[in-house]
Design a protein around this motif. Sequence first.
Motif, PDB file in Angstrom:
ATOM      1  N   VAL A  89       0.848  -1.173  -0.084  1.00  0.00           N
ATOM      2  CA  VAL A  89       0.190  -0.142  -0.403  1.00  0.00           C
ATOM      3  C   VAL A  89       1.013   1.333  -0.018  1.00  0.00           C
ATOM      4  CG1 VAL A  89      -1.705   1.226   1.202  1.00  0.00           C
ATOM      5  CG2 VAL A  89      -1.742  -1.277   1.200  1.00  0.00           C
ATOM      6  N   VAL A  90       0.824   1.986  -1.044  1.00  0.00           N
ATOM      7  CA  VAL A  90       1.601   3.263  -1.070  1.00  0.00           C
ATOM      8  C   VAL A  90       0.846   4.395  -1.234  1.00  0.00           C
ATOM      9  CG1 VAL A  90       3.391   4.386  -2.658  1.00  0.00           C
ATOM     10  CG2 VAL A  90       3.243   1.687  -2.707  1.00  0.00           C
ATOM     11  N   PRO A  91       0.752   5.123  -0.091  1.00  0.00           N
ATOM     12  CA  PRO A  91       0.192   6.411  -0.051  1.00  0.00           C
ATOM     13  C   PRO A  91       0.621   7.660  -0.990  1.00  0.00           C
ATOM     14  CG  PRO A  91       0.985   5.831   2.174  1.00  0.00           C
ATOM     15  CD  PRO A  91       1.537   4.866   1.256  1.00  0.00           C
ATOM     16  N   TYR A  92      -0.361   8.129  -1.821  1.00  0.00           N
ATOM     17  CA  TYR A  92       0.301   8.964  -2.739  1.00  0.00           C
ATOM     18  C   TYR A  92       1.147  10.064  -2.290  1.00  0.00           C
ATOM     19  CZ  TYR A  92      -3.497   6.989  -5.631  1.00  0.00           C
ATOM     20  OH  TYR A  92      -4.424   6.202  -6.248  1.00  0.00           O
ATOM     21  N   GLY A  93       0.878  10.717  -1.014  1.00  0.00           N
ATOM     22  CA  GLY A  93       1.823  11.471  -0.621  1.00  0.00           C
ATOM     23  C   GLY A  93       3.239  11.211  -0.031  1.00  0.00           C
ATOM     24  N   ARG A  94       3.446   9.779  -0.075  1.00  0.00           N
ATOM     25  CA  ARG A  94       4.892   9.324   0.308  1.00  0.00           C
ATOM     26  C   ARG A  94       5.614   8.974  -0.925  1.00  0.00           C
ATOM     27  NH1 ARG A  94       5.848   9.991   5.518  1.00  0.00           N
ATOM     28  NH2 ARG A  94       3.979   9.591   6.834  1.00  0.00           N
ATOM     29  N   MET A  95       5.170   9.152  -2.246  1.00  0.00           N
ATOM     30  CA  MET A  95       5.922   8.895  -3.425  1.00  0.00           C
ATOM     31  C   MET A  95       6.654  10.028  -3.583  1.00  0.00           C
ATOM     32  SD  MET A  95       3.278   7.151  -6.010  1.00  0.00           S
ATOM     33  CE  MET A  95       1.749   8.366  -5.951  1.00  0.00           C
ATOM     34  N   GLN A  96       7.950   9.824  -3.983  1.00  0.00           N
ATOM     35  CA  GLN A  96       8.808  10.716  -4.263  1.00  0.00           C
ATOM     36  C   GLN A  96       8.959  10.938  -5.894  1.00  0.00           C
ATOM     37  OE1 GLN A  96      12.388   9.293  -2.441  1.00  0.00           O
ATOM     38  NE2 GLN A  96      12.139  10.679  -0.890  1.00  0.00           N
ATOM     39  N   PHE A  97       8.831   9.937  -6.693  1.00  0.00           N
ATOM     40  CA  PHE A  97       8.935   9.855  -8.105  1.00  0.00           C
ATOM     41  C   PHE A  97       8.306   8.522  -8.595  1.00  0.00           C
ATOM     42  CE2 PHE A  97      13.069   8.586  -7.514  1.00  0.00           C
ATOM     43  CZ  PHE A  97      13.362   7.519  -8.707  1.00  0.00           C
ATOM     44  N   VAL A  98       7.835   8.647  -9.793  1.00  0.00           N
ATOM     45  CA  VAL A  98       7.298   7.589 -10.663  1.00  0.00           C
ATOM     46  C   VAL A  98       8.114   7.381 -11.829  1.00  0.00           C
ATOM     47  CG1 VAL A  98       5.159   6.492 -11.616  1.00  0.00           C
ATOM     48  CG2 VAL A  98       4.941   8.055  -9.671  1.00  0.00           C
ATOM     49  N   ASP A  99       8.398   6.239 -12.028  1.00  0.00           N
ATOM     50  CA  ASP A  99       9.431   5.900 -13.007  1.00  0.00           C
ATOM     51  C   ASP A  99       8.867   4.937 -14.153  1.00  0.00           C
ATOM     52  OD1 ASP A  99      11.683   5.945 -14.593  1.00  0.00           O
ATOM     53  OD2 ASP A  99      12.786   4.438 -13.045  1.00  0.00           O
ATOM     54  N   VAL A 100       8.880   5.079 -15.628  1.00  0.00           N
ATOM     55  CA  VAL A 100       8.320   4.383 -16.524  1.00  0.00           C
ATOM     56  C   VAL A 100       9.488   3.629 -16.959  1.00  0.00           C
ATOM     57  CG1 VAL A 100       7.075   3.861 -18.531  1.00  0.00           C
ATOM     58  CG2 VAL A 100       6.138   5.197 -16.795  1.00  0.00           C
TER      59      VAL A 100
ATOM     60  N   HIS B  77       8.583   5.067  -6.512  1.00  0.00           N
ATOM     61  CA  HIS B  77       9.699   5.216  -5.401  1.00  0.00           C
ATOM     62  C   HIS B  77       9.254   6.152  -4.222  1.00  0.00           C
ATOM     63  CE1 HIS B  77      12.784   3.467  -8.185  1.00  0.00           C
ATOM     64  NE2 HIS B  77      11.944   4.099  -9.246  1.00  0.00           N
ATOM     65  N   THR B  78       9.668   5.530  -3.022  1.00  0.00           N
ATOM     66  CA  THR B  78       9.459   6.248  -1.815  1.00  0.00           C
ATOM     67  C   THR B  78      10.735   6.523  -1.030  1.00  0.00           C
ATOM     68  OG1 THR B  78       9.030   4.394  -0.543  1.00  0.00           O
ATOM     69  CG2 THR B  78       6.943   5.223  -1.877  1.00  0.00           C
TER      70      THR B  78
ATOM     71  N   ASP C 241       9.260   0.509  -1.970  1.00  0.00           N
ATOM     72  CA  ASP C 241       9.123   0.591  -3.383  1.00  0.00           C
ATOM     73  C   ASP C 241       8.356  -0.379  -4.139  1.00  0.00           C
ATOM     74  OD1 ASP C 241      10.747   2.788  -3.214  1.00  0.00           O
ATOM     75  OD2 ASP C 241      12.580   2.152  -4.181  1.00  0.00           O
ATOM     76  N   ALA C 242       7.399   0.006  -5.040  1.00  0.00           N
ATOM     77  CA  ALA C 242       6.455  -0.998  -5.757  1.00  0.00           C
ATOM     78  C   ALA C 242       6.745  -0.759  -7.191  1.00  0.00           C
ATOM     79  CB  ALA C 242       5.014  -0.794  -5.287  1.00  0.00           C
ATOM     80  N   ARG C 243       6.273  -2.087  -7.924  1.00  0.00           N
ATOM     81  CA  ARG C 243       6.280  -1.902  -9.494  1.00  0.00           C
ATOM     82  C   ARG C 243       5.212  -2.557 -10.004  1.00  0.00           C
ATOM     83  NH1 ARG C 243       8.562  -6.395 -12.057  1.00  0.00           N
ATOM     84  NH2 ARG C 243       9.009  -8.034 -10.793  1.00  0.00           N
TER      85      ARG C 243
ATOM     86  N   ARG D 118       1.537   7.024 -14.736  1.00  0.00           N
ATOM     87  CA  ARG D 118       2.604   7.816 -14.324  1.00  0.00           C
ATOM     88  C   ARG D 118       2.101   9.224 -14.122  1.00  0.00           C
ATOM     89  NH1 ARG D 118       5.873   8.853 -18.748  1.00  0.00           N
ATOM     90  NH2 ARG D 118       4.525  10.169 -19.081  1.00  0.00           N
ATOM     91  N   ASP D 119       1.472   9.729 -14.791  1.00  0.00           N
ATOM     92  CA  ASP D 119       1.035  11.084 -14.918  1.00  0.00           C
ATOM     93  C   ASP D 119      -0.174  11.200 -13.767  1.00  0.00           C
ATOM     94  OD1 ASP D 119       2.491  11.514 -16.985  1.00  0.00           O
ATOM     95  OD2 ASP D 119       0.975  11.556 -18.627  1.00  0.00           O
ATOM     96  N   ARG D 120      -0.904  10.420 -13.599  1.00  0.00           N
ATOM     97  CA  ARG D 120      -2.002  10.429 -12.434  1.00  0.00           C
ATOM     98  C   ARG D 120      -1.286  10.377 -11.196  1.00  0.00           C
ATOM     99  NH1 ARG D 120      -6.788   9.778 -10.146  1.00  0.00           N
ATOM    100  NH2 ARG D 120      -7.196   8.080  -8.793  1.00  0.00           N
TER     101      ARG D 120
END
Length: 159
Positions: free
Chosen positions: A95-106, A123-124, A130-132, A145-147
Amino acid sequence: MSTALQPVPMSPSPRLWRMRCAEVMAAAVVLAAVAGTGAGLAAGLAVAVAAAAAVAAAAGLALWFVRNRFRSWAYQERDEDLIVERGVLIRRLSVVPYGRMQFVDVTAGPVDRMFRLATVRLHTAAAASDARIPGLEREEAARLRDRLAALGEAKAAGL
């Protein structure tokens, strides 16, 4: 926690299953040729056929495992977080809270690109969280990624 209707979990593209099948079959063909040739030269035709049959059986087992692994992946976008599920023998729920994300990589390797697939990585600050999400079609990966980036910025800003 929101009482709103939650969206259904999403799965990777069926192209991921086709890609994994192609990978297993390519490896099986090469291994069967090498094992069959080596066994045939060393011990004769019967041993070569047995070696090729053993490789075919191993490929069948690998396909079974890969299919179960493909089916185990799911993700769900919720109001406050993203849920990622995976695992055949050991189920894992992240479970990854949106506020904890540092960046999203594709990312997309050469085989992924052949099948028009990509992997989204979240990436948190905590490396263990970290989840994928593998096997997404390129358009879905870009949309996600954008969302996620927009939601992460909004939640981090306290909006």
